[in-house]
Design a protein around this motif. Structure first.
Motif, PDB file in Angstrom:
ATOM      1  N   LEU A  44       0.821  -1.218   0.000  1.00 12.66           N
ATOM      2  CA  LEU A  44       0.000   0.000   0.000  1.00 12.66           C
ATOM      3  C   LEU A  44       0.850   1.262   0.000  1.00 12.66           C
ATOM      4  O   LEU A  44       0.358   2.334  -0.327  1.00 12.66           O
ATOM      5  CB  LEU A  44      -0.914   0.008   1.233  1.00 12.66           C
ATOM      6  CG  LEU A  44      -1.787  -1.231   1.450  1.00 12.66           C
ATOM      7  CD1 LEU A  44      -2.593  -1.074   2.739  1.00 12.66           C
ATOM      8  CD2 LEU A  44      -2.710  -1.472   0.265  1.00 12.66           C
ATOM      9  N   TRP A  45       2.091   1.146   0.417  1.00 15.05           N
ATOM     10  CA  TRP A  45       3.036   2.233   0.562  1.00 15.05           C
ATOM     11  C   TRP A  45       2.464   3.306   1.492  1.00 15.05           C
ATOM     12  O   TRP A  45       1.471   3.077   2.183  1.00 15.05           O
ATOM     13  CB  TRP A  45       3.487   2.788  -0.781  1.00 15.05           C
ATOM     14  CG  TRP A  45       4.806   3.511  -0.720  1.00 15.05           C
ATOM     15  CD1 TRP A  45       5.055   4.821  -1.052  1.00 15.05           C
ATOM     16  CD2 TRP A  45       6.058   2.976  -0.289  1.00 15.05           C
ATOM     17  NE1 TRP A  45       6.389   5.123  -0.852  1.00 15.05           N
ATOM     18  CE2 TRP A  45       7.026   4.003  -0.369  1.00 15.05           C
ATOM     19  CE3 TRP A  45       6.465   1.720   0.188  1.00 15.05           C
ATOM     20  CZ2 TRP A  45       8.359   3.827   0.001  1.00 15.05           C
ATOM     21  CZ3 TRP A  45       7.781   1.535   0.541  1.00 15.05           C
ATOM     22  CH2 TRP A  45       8.703   2.583   0.439  1.00 15.05           C
ATOM     23  N   HIS A  46       3.121   4.453   1.573  1.00 14.36           N
ATOM     24  CA  HIS A  46       2.696   5.477   2.530  1.00 14.36           C
ATOM     25  C   HIS A  46       2.692   6.850   1.878  1.00 14.36           C
ATOM     26  O   HIS A  46       3.167   7.832   2.447  1.00 14.36           O
ATOM     27  CB  HIS A  46       3.584   5.473   3.779  1.00 14.36           C
ATOM     28  CG  HIS A  46       5.052   5.345   3.504  1.00 14.36           C
ATOM     29  ND1 HIS A  46       5.685   4.126   3.435  1.00 14.36           N
ATOM     30  CD2 HIS A  46       6.021   6.262   3.267  1.00 14.36           C
ATOM     31  CE1 HIS A  46       6.969   4.301   3.190  1.00 14.36           C
ATOM     32  NE2 HIS A  46       7.194   5.606   3.078  1.00 14.36           N
ATOM     33  N   GLY A  47       2.141   6.912   0.688  1.00  9.14           N
ATOM     34  CA  GLY A  47       1.859   8.215   0.113  1.00  9.14           C
ATOM     35  C   GLY A  47       2.505   8.470  -1.232  1.00  9.14           C
ATOM     36  O   GLY A  47       3.483   7.834  -1.626  1.00  9.14           O
ATOM     37  N   ILE A  48       1.923   9.411  -1.940  1.00 14.99           N
ATOM     38  CA  ILE A  48       2.437   9.885  -3.225  1.00 14.99           C
ATOM     39  C   ILE A  48       3.722  10.664  -2.968  1.00 14.99           C
ATOM     40  O   ILE A  48       3.815  11.427  -2.002  1.00 14.99           O
ATOM     41  CB  ILE A  48       1.374  10.759  -3.912  1.00 14.99           C
ATOM     42  CG1 ILE A  48       0.140   9.905  -4.230  1.00 14.99           C
ATOM     43  CG2 ILE A  48       1.917  11.405  -5.178  1.00 14.99           C
ATOM     44  CD1 ILE A  48      -1.083  10.711  -4.606  1.00 14.99           C
ATOM     45  N   SER A  78       6.915  16.417   2.264  1.00 18.44           N
ATOM     46  CA  SER A  78       6.303  15.195   2.773  1.00 18.44           C
ATOM     47  C   SER A  78       5.114  14.785   1.902  1.00 18.44           C
ATOM     48  O   SER A  78       4.363  15.618   1.394  1.00 18.44           O
ATOM     49  CB  SER A  78       5.819  15.414   4.212  1.00 18.44           C
ATOM     50  OG  SER A  78       5.029  14.324   4.643  1.00 18.44           O
ATOM     51  N   SER A  79       4.916  13.478   1.769  1.00 12.84           N
ATOM     52  CA  SER A  79       3.797  12.970   0.972  1.00 12.84           C
ATOM     53  C   SER A  79       2.449  13.356   1.561  1.00 12.84           C
ATOM     54  O   SER A  79       1.431  13.319   0.862  1.00 12.84           O
ATOM     55  CB  SER A  79       3.882  11.444   0.866  1.00 12.84           C
ATOM     56  OG  SER A  79       3.727  10.842   2.150  1.00 12.84           O
ATOM     57  N   ILE A  80       2.421  13.763   2.829  1.00 12.95           N
ATOM     58  CA  ILE A  80       1.158  14.118   3.462  1.00 12.95           C
ATOM     59  C   ILE A  80       0.488  15.296   2.755  1.00 12.95           C
ATOM     60  O   ILE A  80      -0.735  15.464   2.829  1.00 12.95           O
ATOM     61  CB  ILE A  80       1.380  14.428   4.959  1.00 12.95           C
ATOM     62  CG1 ILE A  80       0.071  14.308   5.750  1.00 12.95           C
ATOM     63  CG2 ILE A  80       1.997  15.794   5.139  1.00 12.95           C
ATOM     64  CD1 ILE A  80       0.287  14.400   7.255  1.00 12.95           C
ATOM     65  N   MET A  81       1.263  16.106   2.015  1.00 14.80           N
ATOM     66  CA  MET A  81       0.663  17.266   1.346  1.00 14.80           C
ATOM     67  C   MET A  81      -0.341  16.825   0.292  1.00 14.80           C
ATOM     68  O   MET A  81      -1.344  17.510   0.043  1.00 14.80           O
ATOM     69  CB  MET A  81       1.738  18.153   0.721  1.00 14.80           C
ATOM     70  CG  MET A  81       2.556  17.510  -0.365  1.00 14.80           C
ATOM     71  SD  MET A  81       3.854  18.633  -0.955  1.00 14.80           S
ATOM     72  CE  MET A  81       5.043  17.463  -1.598  1.00 14.80           C
ATOM     73  N   PHE A  82      -0.114  15.671  -0.346  1.00 16.84           N
ATOM     74  CA  PHE A  82      -1.040  15.216  -1.375  1.00 16.84           C
ATOM     75  C   PHE A  82      -2.310  14.640  -0.751  1.00 16.84           C
ATOM     76  O   PHE A  82      -3.389  14.731  -1.343  1.00 16.84           O
ATOM     77  CB  PHE A  82      -0.351  14.203  -2.281  1.00 16.84           C
ATOM     78  CG  PHE A  82       0.835  14.769  -3.008  1.00 16.84           C
ATOM     79  CD1 PHE A  82       0.665  15.756  -3.966  1.00 16.84           C
ATOM     80  CD2 PHE A  82       2.122  14.356  -2.702  1.00 16.84           C
ATOM     81  CE1 PHE A  82       1.756  16.312  -4.627  1.00 16.84           C
ATOM     82  CE2 PHE A  82       3.215  14.896  -3.358  1.00 16.84           C
ATOM     83  CZ  PHE A  82       3.040  15.877  -4.312  1.00 16.84           C
ATOM     84  N   ASP A  83      -2.203  14.076   0.442  1.00  7.62           N
ATOM     85  CA  ASP A  83      -3.404  13.662   1.163  1.00  7.62           C
ATOM     86  C   ASP A  83      -4.203  14.882   1.603  1.00  7.62           C
ATOM     87  O   ASP A  83      -5.435  14.890   1.540  1.00  7.62           O
ATOM     88  CB  ASP A  83      -3.019  12.827   2.387  1.00  7.62           C
ATOM     89  CG  ASP A  83      -2.238  11.576   2.032  1.00  7.62           C
ATOM     90  OD1 ASP A  83      -2.448  11.040   0.927  1.00  7.62           O
ATOM     91  OD2 ASP A  83      -1.402  11.145   2.842  1.00  7.62           O
TER      92      ASP A  83
END
Length: 434
Positions: A149-153, A326-331
């Motif tokens: 599932l990985w942890h983000g774009i 951080s990938s959290i920005m795409f979430d």
């Protein structure tokens, strides 16, 4: 990439006079685990499977595996569901909440037995990180369908893409890249990202779905989804106060020195900005920062979240996000609220990250440097002129409904489980041979 290997951490902590012996011992242990892992891989591919799906996550209860695991339990599938962790405290916490869980390091014999028989194993990080570089457990799962599932774009080049930049002779890096390629099915939220995931992990099979963790950005979390997300009362009170604007700061892991948004000068200035705007700022450290001492809070204005806390049930409460890359920005795009990014190129000297060409070139963020932070925040925090463009990128990156991510992925797991339980047998009739 991945956290430092146990070998590297041991080398840092051991006195120099003992270091060579300890390194030699760890290398011999690693060789032993590699050998046993190869034997177990052969057995795992041949043994009859049982209806058992194993979920592996981070050292804390968070990220995509957590949400899919809970959805699988709630949906009452026709297979057993089990959370696997090497963290004793997490194992106790989940057991206390009545959730099926095993500490695979505490019971390695039984754990290997279960891994050999499992039909499916679900991950949200590289197996190298999940198992601390131990290839024994990786071998035991060779016959299971492994879903990543990985942890983000990402705007970081990952794993196989790092071969031109890092040293493949380094055992820790090499093992991480090797295990990155052991995935059978990789989650990709968009056709725009398929080529990137294939190049990073060598995956030829993608599943199109959203990220399970993002569902709680669009609905209220369940009680079980709040496990691992608890906050101190003072922080919870600020998040519940509708009169206060809230920002979340999320630095990503850095190969070198911390960037500006992880330093005391930034914290001092963001506190002053928050005082002028009746705002509170929450800083979420990267999960690999677990174990370090947190700076002191500034009551009412600045709060430091534990590195391992699951912030996703709280994300919709924030009015803006600040990060480097951080990938959290795409979430966070799913909230429709502004994203501010520190220009990391003003402080980093390695040229391969961040690589913004890895995502569609649709404007979605307000970039600042150490000199322009306050002016960029003032100009865009309330006005948010990129709101429509941000929604466009959100549609490009998430081609399916984020709220249906878990149900979509469970259909894949159902299929993989039933397929693994059916053994195709080829019968040779000598009478038909010429």
């Amino acid at each position: 990439m991945n956290a430092p290997s146990p070998l590297a951490m041991a080398a840092q902590k051991t006195p120099a006079k003992d270091r060579r012996l300890d390194v030699l011992k760890m290398r011999l242990d690693s060789l032993h685990f590699d050998t046993v892992g190869r034997d177990l891989a052969h057995i795992s591919k041949a043994v009859q499977k049982r209806p058992l799906v194993l979920f592996f996550g981070r050292p804390t209860f968070s990220d995509n595996s957590k949400y899919l695991f809970l959805a699988a339990l709630e949906a009452a599938r026709d297979y057993e569901v089990l959370w696997m962790t090497g963290t004793p405290g997490l194992a106790r916490e989940l057991t206390d909440h009545g959730l099926p869980c095993m500490n695979f390091l505490q019971s390695p014999i039984e754990s290997v037995r279960l891994m050999l028989q499992a039909t499916v194993a679900v991950f949200c990080e590289n197996m190298n990180a999940a198992f601390g570089g131990n290839n024994l457990f990786v071998g035991a799962l060779a016959g299971a369908e492994k879903i990543q599932l990985w942890h983000g774009i990402s705007v970081k080049q990952l794993d196989l893409m790092l071969i031109p930049h890092l040293d493949a002779n380094n055992m820790g890096f090499r093992n991480a890249v090797k295990l990155a390629t052991r995935t059978d099915v990789f989650l990709s939220t968009s056709s725009r990202l398929d080529a990137f995931w294939a190049e990073s992990f060598g995956s030829a099979r993608m599943v199109r779905a959203g990220q399970p963790r993002n569902a709680v950005l669009l609905r209220d979390p369940t009680p079980h989804e709040m496990i691992g997300a608890a906050l101190p009362p003072a922080q919870r009170a600020v998040l519940d106060d509708a009169s206060v604007k809230k920002l979340i700061v999320v630095p990503t892991w850095q190969r070198g020195d911390p960037l500006f948004i992880s330093t005391a000068p930034f914290f001092d200035r963001i506190v002053k900005w928050a005082e002028r705007h009746n705002a509170a700022v929450f800083v979420k450290q990267h999960p690999w920062g677990i174990g370090g001492a947190l700076p002191k809070d500034v009551p009412g204005r600045l709060y430091f979240l534990e590195a391992g806390v699951d912030v996703y049930p709280w994300m919709s409460r924030f009015d803006a996000l600040i990060t480097d890359y951080s990938s959290i920005m795409f979430d966070f795009l799913l909230t429709g609220k502004p994203v501010f990014t520190f220009d990391a190129r003003t402080e980093t000297d390695y040229g391969f990250e961040p690589d913004w060409s890895l995502v569609p070139n649709t404007p979605f963020r307000y970039t600042f440097d150490a000199q322009s932070m306050e002016s960029v925040l003032d100009a865009n925090f309330a006005a948010h002129p990129l709101c429509a463009s941000q929604q466009q990128l959100c549609n490009e990156l998430y081609e399916t409904d984020p709220r249906s991510a878990s149900s979509t992925l469970l259909r894949l797991i159902d299929h993989c489980n039933s397929s693994a339980l059916t053994r195709d047998v080829q019968v040779i009739d000598p009478r038909t041979l010429s």
